[in-house]
Design a protein around this motif. Structure first.
Motif, short mmCIF file in Angstrom:
data_model
loop_
_atom_site.label_atom_id
_atom_site.label_comp_id
_atom_site.label_asym_id
_atom_site.label_seq_id
_atom_site.Cartn_x
_atom_site.Cartn_y
_atom_site.Cartn_z
N PHE A 1 0.93 -1.27 0.11
CA PHE A 1 0.16 0.12 -0.13
C PHE A 1 1.03 1.21 -0.05
O PHE A 1 1.18 1.81 1.06
N GLU A 2 1.09 1.74 -1.08
CA GLU A 2 1.84 2.94 -1.32
C GLU A 2 1.19 4.18 -1.18
O GLU A 2 0.15 4.37 -1.60
N ASP A 3 1.85 5.39 -0.66
CA ASP A 3 1.40 6.34 -0.39
C ASP A 3 1.50 7.41 -1.67
O ASP A 3 2.51 7.31 -2.12
N PRO A 4 0.23 8.08 -2.11
CA PRO A 4 0.42 8.74 -3.20
C PRO A 4 1.40 10.05 -3.19
O PRO A 4 1.86 10.68 -4.12
N PHE A 5 1.80 10.58 -1.99
CA PHE A 5 2.29 11.74 -1.97
C PHE A 5 4.04 11.51 -1.89
O PHE A 5 4.45 10.62 -1.65
N ALA A 6 4.66 12.74 -2.54
CA ALA A 6 5.98 12.84 -2.69
C ALA A 6 6.64 13.35 -1.52
O ALA A 6 6.66 14.36 -1.45
N THR A 7 7.26 12.21 -0.43
CA THR A 7 7.57 12.68 0.66
C THR A 7 8.91 12.24 0.87
O THR A 7 9.66 11.40 0.17
N THR A 8 9.79 12.72 1.95
CA THR A 8 11.14 12.44 2.40
C THR A 8 11.12 11.95 3.69
O THR A 8 10.78 12.99 4.45
N GLY A 9 11.47 10.76 3.86
CA GLY A 9 11.43 10.34 5.42
C GLY A 9 11.79 9.04 5.75
O GLY A 9 11.96 8.12 4.65
N VAL A 10 11.77 8.73 6.98
CA VAL A 10 11.94 7.16 7.33
C VAL A 10 10.69 6.73 8.01
O VAL A 10 10.15 7.27 8.97
N SER A 11 10.48 5.29 7.70
CA SER A 11 9.03 4.91 8.22
C SER A 11 9.37 3.55 8.96
O SER A 11 10.14 2.62 8.36
N GLU B 1 7.51 16.79 12.83
CA GLU B 1 8.06 16.11 11.78
C GLU B 1 7.83 14.30 12.18
O GLU B 1 8.19 13.49 11.37
N MET B 2 7.21 14.10 12.97
CA MET B 2 7.02 12.75 13.52
C MET B 2 5.46 12.35 13.71
O MET B 2 4.80 13.05 14.69
N SER B 3 5.28 11.14 13.52
CA SER B 3 3.85 10.73 13.91
C SER B 3 3.84 9.19 14.09
O SER B 3 4.73 8.43 13.79
N LEU B 4 3.01 8.81 14.93
CA LEU B 4 2.96 7.29 15.24
C LEU B 4 1.44 6.72 15.04
O LEU B 4 0.37 7.34 15.27
#
Length: 325
Positions: free
Chosen positions: A57-67, A295-298
């Motif tokens: 399940f890929e996110d449609p938004f072009a983001t930069t980060g670590v999950s 910058e961080m979410s859970l």
């Protein structure tokens, strides 16, 4: 009169300077690695990342980060593992190369595999297959809160056979994801297919995912997700499986020994099992995302199949920590 004209002229000059600075800022965001050079808001207001089936399940938004993911997965008692569970520790990386083109590394991780079947090693661990590719924002309409992004990824077959990974010679995964925000809800959807290099070694599942979220208050978004798998074609069932005594047998030989129908590995593993063509599995996830800081979410969620057919999925617990620029 002269003073009034001077004040007016100062206002015009100030407005022009502001517009010029704004234009210059926008210009700086163009080109490579925009998230490292400017304060770019990649997600539309109220949208959060999907939670379940994270490899697919890929996110449609072009983001930069670590999950970072912690996943606890329970196997059904009537599956090829005869029950048991697995724990996965995984890390995803996404980098917006431009405002529209992203590098996405969406599958890796270490799995602790604990089947209850006495024929198998009751405790094993190993690396999962790797998956990475590119995603491109084809349609970006922030005013209408609509975005559409096709992607293409490749999954290697280097994973450990101790966790029933590493089968075949690699799989291409083309897909497309979208986001839409009608009224108070936020919707994400995704369709992707696994197309193996060798169709005898791997099956070809089609995945579909639907995410509906309601941003209720600052930093808290409950969500529900519906995930489906449809097997478009099957393999030949000759994937070798090492039993607890060291004997290696084709996977297809294990199913009749257990008196069960051939099964596949859902969204994580691909056995290339035969006699799975046309099968469908649907699961339901309920959860929420909480914004811990800018910058961080859970994210936390629970997934359970709603169809009679489950293959290797009985229950899943997700805990996901995302850091994004």
């Amino acid at each position: 009169m002269i003073r009034s004209r001077c004040v007016s002229m100062s206002g015009v000059l100030l407005l022009a300077a502001t517009l010029a600075a704004s234009a210059a800022a926008e210009e700086k965001c163009e080109g490579l690695l925009p998230d490292f050079r400017c304060d770019r808001i990649a997600r539309y207001d109220g949208f959060v990342a999907p939670l379940s089936m994270p490899y697919v399940f890929e996110d449609p938004f072009a983001t930069t980060g670590v999950s970072a993911y912690y996943i606890w997965h329970e196997f059904p008692d009537d599956s090829v593992t005869a029950g048991g569970d697995a724990t996965v520790y995984a890390l995803q990386v996404r980098v917006a190369l431009t405002e529209r083109l992203s590098l996405i590394a969406t599958q890796d991780g270490w799995m602790e595999f604990r089947p209850d079947l006495s024929l198998l090693d009751d405790k094993a661990g190993g690396w999962e297959d790797l998956m990475a590719g590119l995603k491109y924002t084809l349609v970006d309409m922030p005013e209408e809160r609509f975005i559409l992004s096709p992607s293409v990824r490749f999954k290697t077959a280097q994973g450990s056979s101790d966790i029933l990974a590493g089968n075949g010679h690699g799989i291409w995964i083309p897909g497309v994801s979208m986001g839409w925000g009608p009224g108070p809800v936020r919707i994400l959807a995704n369709v992707a297919a696994e197309l193996p290099i060798n169709g005898k070694e791997n099956s070809s599942p089609l995945f579909w995912n639907l995410h509906v979220a309601w941003p209720l208050m600052a930093g808290f978004t409950p969500l529900v997700e519906l995930n489906g798998i449809h097997y478009m074609s099957e393999g030949d069932g000759q994937m070798p499986v090492e039993l607890a005594d060291g004997t290696r047998v084709p996977l297809q030989a294990v199913f009749p020994l257990l008196g069960i129908q051939p099964e596949e590995g859902n969204d994580v593993l691909n056995f290339g099992a035969s006699d799975v063509d046309g099968n469908d599995i649907v699961s339901f996830t309920i959860g929420a995302r909480m914004q811990l800081m800018q910058e961080m979410s859970l994210g936390v969620g629970w997934e359970h199949p709603v169809t009679k057919r489950k293959d290797l999925l009985q229950n899943r617990l997700y805990v996901n920590l995302i850091w994004e620029l």
